[in-house]
Design a protein around this motif. Structure first.
Motif, PDB file in Angstrom:
ATOM      1  N   ASP A  11      11.325  21.057 -27.436  1.00  0.00           N
ATOM      2  CA  ASP A  11      12.279  22.056 -27.875  1.00  0.00           C
ATOM      3  C   ASP A  11      13.379  22.127 -26.818  1.00  0.00           C
ATOM      4  N   LEU A  12      14.616  22.076 -27.237  1.00  0.00           N
ATOM      5  CA  LEU A  12      15.722  22.031 -26.288  1.00  0.00           C
ATOM      6  C   LEU A  12      15.875  23.340 -25.513  1.00  0.00           C
ATOM      7  N   PHE A  13      16.188  24.438 -26.218  1.00  0.00           N
ATOM      8  CA  PHE A  13      16.467  25.700 -25.556  1.00  0.00           C
ATOM      9  C   PHE A  13      15.165  26.427 -25.247  1.00  0.00           C
ATOM     10  N   THR A  15      12.851  25.287 -23.255  1.00  0.00           N
ATOM     11  CA  THR A  15      11.942  24.313 -22.658  1.00  0.00           C
ATOM     12  C   THR A  15      12.690  23.417 -21.678  1.00  0.00           C
ATOM     13  N   ILE A 101      14.175  15.355 -28.973  1.00  0.00           N
ATOM     14  CA  ILE A 101      14.587  16.699 -28.594  1.00  0.00           C
ATOM     15  C   ILE A 101      15.050  17.403 -29.859  1.00  0.00           C
ATOM     16  N   CYS A 102      14.567  18.600 -30.064  1.00  0.00           N
ATOM     17  CA  CYS A 102      14.940  19.343 -31.268  1.00  0.00           C
ATOM     18  C   CYS A 102      15.225  20.796 -30.898  1.00  0.00           C
ATOM     19  N   SER A 103      15.762  21.525 -31.857  1.00  0.00           N
ATOM     20  CA  SER A 103      16.014  22.943 -31.648  1.00  0.00           C
ATOM     21  C   SER A 103      16.121  23.621 -33.001  1.00  0.00           C
ATOM     22  N   ASN A 104      15.654  24.844 -33.079  1.00  0.00           N
ATOM     23  CA  ASN A 104      15.834  25.607 -34.307  1.00  0.00           C
ATOM     24  C   ASN A 104      16.867  26.710 -34.129  1.00  0.00           C
ATOM     25  N   LEU A 105      17.702  26.594 -33.113  1.00  0.00           N
ATOM     26  CA  LEU A 105      18.783  27.568 -32.956  1.00  0.00           C
ATOM     27  C   LEU A 105      19.816  27.367 -34.058  1.00  0.00           C
ATOM     28  N   TYR A 109      25.482  27.073 -32.458  1.00  0.00           N
ATOM     29  CA  TYR A 109      25.396  26.665 -31.060  1.00  0.00           C
ATOM     30  C   TYR A 109      25.905  25.237 -30.891  1.00  0.00           C
TER      31      TYR A 109
END
Length: 120
Positions: A11-13, A15, A101-105, A109
């Motif tokens: 998870d990017l943000f 982590t 690398i992933c993110s659910n934001l 963003y």
């Protein structure tokens, strides 16, 4: 040590990257919405590529242009404050397997990041 693991996804943000200046960018919009719209807003921000204005329109959220601009400004401030956590690059370079690398934001963003604010 990594027997049987073909890939690791991070998870990017939170982590790999820390937002050091949290602004709660959606708070002013969400305070004005009924609970069912808040739940739908949150789900759409995390699961779609829709902009804030598109989500507001989709759920008939009632956010004004001022609210949308306030949220986008707060997101830009958060993106500018993003910092790579210590040791992340070295750890990623040493991984013996591929990683993702992933993110659910909210996609906002990514839009802010491409618009000039850069994640160091």
């Amino acid at each position: 040590m990594l027997n049987g693991i073909d890939c690791i996804c991070f998870d990017l943000f939170g982590t790999l990257i820390e937002i050091t200046d949290r602004r709660r960018p959606f708070a002013s919009m969400l305070r004005r919405m009924p609970r069912q719209k808040v739940d739908r807003f949150r789900r759409l921000t995390m699961t779609t590529g829709l902009s804030l204005a598109e989500i507001n329109e989709e759920i008939e959220g009632g956010a004004t242009i001022a609210h949308l601009l306030e949220a986008q400004f707060a997101i830009a401030r958060e993106v500018i404050s993003a910092r790579l956590r210590p040791g992340v690059l070295a750890a990623l370079r040493e991984l013996p397997i591929p990683y993702g690398i992933c993110s659910n934001l909210s996609p906002e963003y990514a839009r802010q990041s491409r618009a000039g604010a850069t994640v160091p």
